[in-house]
Design a protein around this motif. Structure first.
Motif, PDB file in Angstrom:
ATOM      1  N   VAL A   1       0.854  -1.191   0.000  1.00 32.36           N
ATOM      2  CA  VAL A   1       0.000   0.000   0.000  1.00 32.36           C
ATOM      3  C   VAL A   1       0.889   1.240   0.000  1.00 32.36           C
ATOM      4  N   GLY A   2       0.566   2.194  -0.864  1.00 33.96           N
ATOM      5  CA  GLY A   2       1.337   3.416  -0.953  1.00 33.96           C
ATOM      6  C   GLY A   2       0.873   4.476   0.029  1.00 33.96           C
ATOM      7  N   ARG A   3       1.482   5.629  -0.064  1.00 32.14           N
ATOM      8  CA  ARG A   3       1.201   6.729   0.857  1.00 32.14           C
ATOM      9  C   ARG A   3      -0.119   7.397   0.490  1.00 32.14           C
ATOM     10  N   ASP A   4      -0.986   7.561   1.485  1.00 31.53           N
ATOM     11  CA  ASP A   4      -2.180   8.384   1.308  1.00 31.53           C
ATOM     12  C   ASP A   4      -2.312   9.276   2.543  1.00 31.53           C
ATOM     13  N   ARG A   5      -3.515   9.816   2.778  1.00 34.55           N
ATOM     14  CA  ARG A   5      -3.654  10.749   3.902  1.00 34.55           C
ATOM     15  C   ARG A   5      -3.259  10.107   5.224  1.00 34.55           C
ATOM     16  N   TRP A   6      -3.644   8.841   5.418  1.00 32.40           N
ATOM     17  CA  TRP A   6      -3.434   8.244   6.732  1.00 32.40           C
ATOM     18  C   TRP A   6      -2.378   7.152   6.751  1.00 32.40           C
ATOM     19  N   HIS A   7      -2.046   6.600   5.604  1.00 32.07           N
ATOM     20  CA  HIS A   7      -1.101   5.483   5.587  1.00 32.07           C
ATOM     21  C   HIS A   7       0.288   5.961   5.211  1.00 32.07           C
ATOM     22  N   ARG A   8       1.275   5.522   5.965  1.00 31.96           N
ATOM     23  CA  ARG A   8       2.676   5.765   5.644  1.00 31.96           C
ATOM     24  C   ARG A   8       3.330   4.414   5.417  1.00 31.96           C
ATOM     25  N   PRO A   9       3.835   4.159   4.225  1.00 31.17           N
ATOM     26  CA  PRO A   9       4.379   2.836   3.918  1.00 31.17           C
ATOM     27  C   PRO A   9       5.510   2.433   4.862  1.00 31.17           C
ATOM     28  N   SER A  10       5.511   1.166   5.226  1.00 26.12           N
ATOM     29  CA  SER A  10       6.576   0.597   6.037  1.00 26.12           C
ATOM     30  C   SER A  10       6.669  -0.886   5.690  1.00 26.12           C
ATOM     31  N   ARG A  11       7.737  -1.517   6.108  1.00 24.62           N
ATOM     32  CA  ARG A  11       7.885  -2.936   5.807  1.00 24.62           C
ATOM     33  C   ARG A  11       6.738  -3.701   6.445  1.00 24.62           C
ATOM     34  N   PRO A  12       6.023  -4.527   5.656  1.00 25.57           N
ATOM     35  CA  PRO A  12       4.899  -5.277   6.222  1.00 25.57           C
ATOM     36  C   PRO A  12       5.363  -6.342   7.209  1.00 25.57           C
ATOM     37  N   SER A  13       4.520  -6.651   8.164  1.00 26.07           N
ATOM     38  CA  SER A  13       4.817  -7.710   9.127  1.00 26.07           C
ATOM     39  C   SER A  13       4.802  -9.059   8.425  1.00 26.07           C
ATOM     40  N   PRO A  14       5.493 -10.042   8.986  1.00 27.22           N
ATOM     41  CA  PRO A  14       5.521 -11.367   8.361  1.00 27.22           C
ATOM     42  C   PRO A  14       4.115 -11.896   8.087  1.00 27.22           C
ATOM     43  N   GLY A  15       3.909 -12.376   6.886  1.00 26.34           N
ATOM     44  CA  GLY A  15       2.621 -12.933   6.487  1.00 26.34           C
ATOM     45  C   GLY A  15       1.670 -11.931   5.865  1.00 26.34           C
ATOM     46  N   GLU A  16       1.913 -10.626   6.057  1.00 28.84           N
ATOM     47  CA  GLU A  16       1.053  -9.616   5.447  1.00 28.84           C
ATOM     48  C   GLU A  16       1.403  -9.446   3.973  1.00 28.84           C
ATOM     49  N   PRO A  17       0.462  -8.943   3.166  1.00 30.57           N
ATOM     50  CA  PRO A  17       0.750  -8.747   1.741  1.00 30.57           C
ATOM     51  C   PRO A  17       1.947  -7.824   1.542  1.00 30.57           C
ATOM     52  N   ALA A  18       2.837  -8.216   0.647  1.00 29.77           N
ATOM     53  CA  ALA A  18       4.032  -7.430   0.361  1.00 29.77           C
ATOM     54  C   ALA A  18       4.229  -7.346  -1.138  1.00 29.77           C
ATOM     55  N   LEU A  19       4.740  -6.219  -1.576  1.00 23.85           N
ATOM     56  CA  LEU A  19       5.179  -6.068  -2.958  1.00 23.85           C
ATOM     57  C   LEU A  19       6.651  -6.463  -2.983  1.00 23.85           C
ATOM     58  N   VAL A  20       6.955  -7.504  -3.718  1.00 21.34           N
ATOM     59  CA  VAL A  20       8.317  -8.037  -3.752  1.00 21.34           C
ATOM     60  C   VAL A  20       8.902  -7.770  -5.137  1.00 21.34           C
ATOM     61  N   LEU A  21       9.938  -6.952  -5.172  1.00 20.80           N
ATOM     62  CA  LEU A  21      10.620  -6.634  -6.418  1.00 20.80           C
ATOM     63  C   LEU A  21      11.821  -7.536  -6.586  1.00 20.80           C
ATOM     64  N   GLY A  22      12.104  -7.917  -7.816  1.00 20.85           N
ATOM     65  CA  GLY A  22      13.271  -8.738  -8.086  1.00 20.85           C
ATOM     66  C   GLY A  22      14.558  -8.006  -7.765  1.00 20.85           C
ATOM     67  N   PRO A  23      15.670  -8.737  -7.640  1.00 26.12           N
ATOM     68  CA  PRO A  23      16.952  -8.085  -7.328  1.00 26.12           C
ATOM     69  C   PRO A  23      17.281  -6.996  -8.345  1.00 26.12           C
ATOM     70  N   VAL A  24      17.843  -5.903  -7.847  1.00 21.38           N
ATOM     71  CA  VAL A  24      18.174  -4.749  -8.685  1.00 21.38           C
ATOM     72  C   VAL A  24      19.649  -4.416  -8.485  1.00 21.38           C
ATOM     73  N   ALA A  25      20.401  -4.388  -9.591  1.00 17.52           N
ATOM     74  CA  ALA A  25      21.802  -3.994  -9.534  1.00 17.52           C
ATOM     75  C   ALA A  25      21.937  -2.514  -9.873  1.00 17.52           C
ATOM     76  N   GLY A  26      22.927  -1.871  -9.279  1.00 19.15           N
ATOM     77  CA  GLY A  26      23.183  -0.477  -9.601  1.00 19.15           C
ATOM     78  C   GLY A  26      22.325   0.479  -8.800  1.00 19.15           C
ATOM     79  N   ASP A  27      22.379   1.749  -9.205  1.00 19.76           N
ATOM     80  CA  ASP A  27      21.676   2.762  -8.440  1.00 19.76           C
ATOM     81  C   ASP A  27      20.202   2.836  -8.820  1.00 19.76           C
TER      82      ASP A  27
END
Length: 298
Positions: free
Chosen positions: A169-195
């Protein structure tokens, strides 16, 4: 003697943010009138009125304004997993049914205004804040290059992680993104090299950027190196602008990596105050200028 009324921009902002005052000052420097109001008017006991011929937000007639800026996305449904907003004067959180009605009223007002004049970002953009994956899926459908991603349960800390774990979930009026707790839905990006470079798009142009030396530094939220508008590499600026345009966003922070650049993430509700600080006060006048060019040319 007939007095000409100045065109007016309205900033509907976060009460805790200094960006509204900075933006209003930048707008007035262009010879345009500026009004400011709280995004929490319906929650905190203020007044928002929708009539057949008028929309009043804390007594400001929005249908008389040339354009409106909303500092953070408003999503209509309270999420029990998040912190409920406080009532007027710091009272106890509102019941979810009452909060839902208050949010819906605010969105109805902004949606009506957006039918006839620029509202940045438009109210429908909140759905992209509510699900970062939806934004990436829409970019893929539009043929915009996107790095590999999945929606998975967040792993336990210390487990092997084959990618970058982000809040779904992204940033809106009330939500500030943070690492989800174990088992919660997460957006998982593949490994990224470089900047990784995040480009802030405002009104179809790159307002500036932020460069991180690695995906780990970027995903941790640590500050990166600021890039002024002119210092954003053109391929990255073009890629970010194309992504924002494909999603119908007037304001967005687009994170990019690789060569050629591909999108990692789109933040529909970037923190304008933080970006203005990062760009040494340059965002407020940039945004004011882009909005003036778009609104006054209509």
């Amino acid at each position: 003697m007939i007095r000409r009324m100045l065109p007016t921009f309205v900033h509907i902002g976060l009460p805790e943010s200094p960006f509204g005052a900075r933006f209003a000052e930048a707008v007035r420097s262009l010879g345009i009138a500026a009004e400011t109001a709280s995004i929490d008017a319906t929650i905190e006991g203020g007044t928002v009125t929708v009539r057949p011929d008028a929309v009043l937000w804390e007594k400001i007639p929005l249908l008389d304004a040339v354009a409106v800026v909303v500092e953070a996305p408003l999503f209509p449904w309270p999420q029990p997993l998040g912190a409920a907003p406080r009532g007027a004067g710091g009272a106890a959180p509102l019941p979810f049914a009452v909060e839902r009605e208050a949010r819906s009223l605010a969105l109805s007002a902004l949606s009506l205004v957006a039918e006839s004049r620029p509202v940045w970002n438009r109210p429908a953009a909140a759905h992209l804040a509510a699900s970062r994956a939806v934004a990436l899926a829409r970019l893929e459908t539009a043929g915009i290059p996107v790095r590999a991603w999945k929606l998975l349960p967040a792993p336990e800390r210390g487990d092997r992680e084959d990618g970058i774990i982000l809040d779904s979930v992204g940033r809106d009026r009330w939500h500030r993104p943070s690492r989800p707790s174990p088992g919660e839905p997460a957006l998982v990006l593949g490994p990224v090299a470089g900047d990784v470079v995040s480009v802030l798009v405002a009104g179809g142009a790159a307002a500036g950027g932020e460069r991180h030396p690695s995906a780990a530094a970027w995903s941790s939220g640590s500050p990166g190196a600021p890039l002024a508008s002119a210092a954003v590499p053109k391929p990255l600026a073009d890629a970010a602008i194309a992504a924002a345009r494909a999603l119908g966003l007037d304001i967005a922070a687009v994170a990019l990596a690789g060569d050629p650049a591909a999108t990692l993430l789109v933040e529909t509700g970037p923190d304008l105050s933080v970006w203005d600080d990062l760009l040494d006060g340059g965002l407020a006048p940039f945004l004011a200028g882009r909005l003036a060019a778009a609104a006054l040319a209509r």
